[in-house]
Design a protein around this motif. Structure first.
Motif, mmCIF file in Angstrom:
data_model
loop_
_atom_site.group_PDB
_atom_site.id
_atom_site.type_symbol
_atom_site.label_atom_id
_atom_site.label_comp_id
_atom_site.label_asym_id
_atom_site.label_seq_id
_atom_site.Cartn_x
_atom_site.Cartn_y
_atom_site.Cartn_z
ATOM 1 N N VAL A 167 -36.123 4.786 -16.221
ATOM 2 C CA VAL A 167 -37.364 5.396 -17.079
ATOM 3 C C VAL A 167 -36.810 6.587 -17.993
ATOM 4 O O VAL A 167 -37.529 7.518 -18.287
ATOM 5 C CB VAL A 167 -38.377 6.018 -15.727
ATOM 6 C CG1 VAL A 167 -38.035 6.864 -14.537
ATOM 7 C CG2 VAL A 167 -40.123 5.793 -16.538
ATOM 8 N N SER A 211 -39.071 1.688 -13.472
ATOM 9 C CA SER A 211 -37.854 1.489 -14.212
ATOM 10 C C SER A 211 -37.197 0.205 -13.901
ATOM 11 O O SER A 211 -36.541 -0.539 -14.638
ATOM 12 C CB SER A 211 -36.592 2.255 -13.402
ATOM 13 O OG SER A 211 -36.790 3.788 -13.586
ATOM 14 N N PHE A 232 -41.841 6.086 -9.428
ATOM 15 C CA PHE A 232 -41.099 6.067 -10.251
ATOM 16 C C PHE A 232 -39.749 4.430 -10.938
ATOM 17 O O PHE A 232 -39.680 3.930 -12.080
ATOM 18 C CB PHE A 232 -40.397 7.162 -11.092
ATOM 19 C CG PHE A 232 -41.457 7.971 -11.212
ATOM 20 C CD1 PHE A 232 -41.904 8.104 -12.801
ATOM 21 C CD2 PHE A 232 -41.870 9.281 -10.589
ATOM 22 C CE1 PHE A 232 -42.380 8.406 -12.958
ATOM 23 C CE2 PHE A 232 -43.145 10.213 -10.908
ATOM 24 C CZ PHE A 232 -43.676 9.985 -12.339
#
Length: 507
Positions: free
Chosen positions: A466, A233, A229
């Motif tokens: 994110v 991001s 993630f």
């Protein structure tokens, strides 16, 4: 040491001469904030390259690649995608609807004091978040060049920044950025040629040597951005965050029309893209030749990787060639930082002096000469605050701090800017909601994450875009719906949209 100081002093004298020249040509608000909108596409493109190729690009990206392999390369290549967003969505509307600042666009669309105040908050927070890593990188380099302490190095940079902005305004800042961009690209080209000549102009040799020395894992993602993630991001922050950076976006007010603004973006994509691609090779070469232990010993964040590489290529520590290369690269890096912090200071000064005092407090009823004086005084105050932030940021990789600033821009400024330009229903409640939620979520999550707290992090992601970017859009949408229908604002939207696409203001 005398040689490196001489190179640094020469570059400093050139930039101060530019400031003196610009100060005599800066008297009106249009001169101070936008260089009277007279720059060509090439001039603005080089200035944008000087703006965007900051301490993170010159120092941090190379350091990240040397210490963490391909994750550093991901950081470096993201801006190429980011400028596509600017080119297709932002550059032309910015030039057509604004005057000096991002706040001008929000004020033009909403025509309310509350929305303007929210835009000011977004600009100031993002700019100070971006100022911190620039000052940190400058402190490390000036300490290397002069031998003075880190704190005094940051103070020196802050004072120089104040002189550039307070006296020369946008014209001085622009030409300092152009000179810096030329020096930076020249330094990058020299280092690249020296590296390639050592490996018979076969870049793949750098990858093979790195794999042999540090293992195959070094060339795979996940050494720094261990959480998938975080990689998402990083991409989101780059792609949308650049379009929310006030000091970059306000450069489109320095050109005469939207066509020139678009051409400026094309120029910077070629200039900055070439340099960013080179930082990956610089980082791999430094890891192979200088070694990670030496890099970490010089600065734990890896910010001195490129100067150390230049010194090695010139013949090593203590040799004339090594000292010459070290001095040149370090001095260019300081010029890089001075140009960027000057632009940030000018943008923040515009938000406080032009947006807050002139338009929010005085309702636009301020003489131009008085506004210029106020903007110069504001630049002094901002410089002092930037010095304090730079001292607090000692020891953190500047590339990481820059990406966190871009995260804040993507989460707060971008949702508000894009919805203001293209959503009829969007209103003052949406501006306040988007700014508040985007700023709070991005700043809080960044402060409790690994970038700031290390192993004691309360949140797993280095870059929270994110999560904070969708929250910023959600805050903007919910704020719009909760505020209720603003009929007059919606009726004005057609005229505003005409100006966005054509630059023609409806009467």
């Amino acid at each position: 040491m005398n040689l490196t100081l001489g190179i640094f002093g020469l570059i400093l004298l050139i930039t101060l001469g530019i400031t003196y020249w610009a100060a005599k040509r800066t008297s009106t608000t249009a001169d101070f904030y936008a260089a009277d909108s007279r720059l060509t596409a090439a001039q603005n493109g080089f200035a944008l390259a000087g703006d965007w190729c900051s301490a993170a690009a010159f120092l941090g990206f190379t350091g990240l690649t040397a210490l963490y392999g391909m994750d550093g390369a991901f950081y470096a290549l993201g801006p190429l995608v980011a400028f596509c967003t600017v080119l297709f969505l932002i550059a032309e509307p910015m030039r057509n609807t604004g005057k000096y600042t991002l706040g001008d666009i929000i004020r033009s669309r909403m025509q309310t004091r509350t929305s303007l105040l929210a835009a000011i908050a977004g600009t100031v927070v993002v700019n100070f978040a971006y100022l911190m890593p620039q000052m940190a990188g400058a402190g490390v380099l000036v300490r290397l060049l002069t031998g003075i302490s880190y704190d005094w190095a940051v103070i020196f940079v802050g004072v120089s920044m104040i002189v550039y902005v307070a006296f020369g305004g946008m014209l001085a800042t622009t030409w300092v950025q152009i000179v810096k961009a030329v020096l930076m690209l020249s330094a990058g080209a020299i280092i690249l040629i020296m590296i390639l000549s050592m490996i018979h102009f076969n870049p793949l040799t750098l990858f093979a040597d790195a794999e042999q020395k540090y293992g195959a894992k070094f060339l795979l993602p996940g050494n720094y951005l261990k959480n998938p993630f975080d990689q998402i991001s990083l991409g989101l922050g780059y792609t949308l965050g650049l379009a929310g950076l006030p000091h970059v976006m306000t450069r489109f007010y320095t050109v005469p029309d939207a066509r020139t603004a678009r051409r400026s973006v094309v120029w910077v994509m070629f200039l900055a893209g070439a340099f960013f691609a080179g930082t990956t090779l610089f980082g791999l070469a430094a890891a192979n030749l200088v070694g990670q232990d030496v890099i970490r010993a010089a600065d734990k964040g890896g910010n001195l990787t490129l100067p150390l590489l230049a010194q090695y290529l010139g013949g090593g520590k203590g040799s004339l060639g090594g000292d010459l290369m070290l001095g040149f690269v370090a001095a260019v890096a300081v010029a890089t930082i001075l140009a960027v912090v000057s632009a940030l200071t000018l943008s923040t000064s515009g938000a406080i002096a032009h947006d807050f005092y002139v338009n929010w407090v005085k309702g636009g009823r301020v003489e131009g000469r008085q506004e210029v004086w106020l903007a110069r005084a504001t630049a002094v105050v901002i410089g002092v605050l930037a010095i304090a932030l730079g001292i607090l940021a000692q020891g953190v990789n500047v590339a990481v701090l820059v990406i966190l600033a871009i995260c804040v821009a993507a989460s707060a400024n971008f949702p508000v800017l894009i919805l203001s330009l293209f959503w009829r229903r969007f209103n003052t409640g949406g501006v306040v909601g988007g700014m508040a939620v985007g700023l709070l979520s991005s700043v809080v999550l960044a402060m409790i994450g690994p970038a700031m707290r290390g192993a004691d992090a309360l949140w797993p992601l280095v870059n929270p875009t994110v999560v904070s970017l969708p929250l910023g859009f959600l805050g903007a949408v919910l704020g719009t719906l909760m505020w209720g229908r603003d009929v007059k604002n919606e009726q004005r939207f057609d005229a505003f949209l005409l100006q966005v696409h054509t630059g023609v203001a409806s009467k």
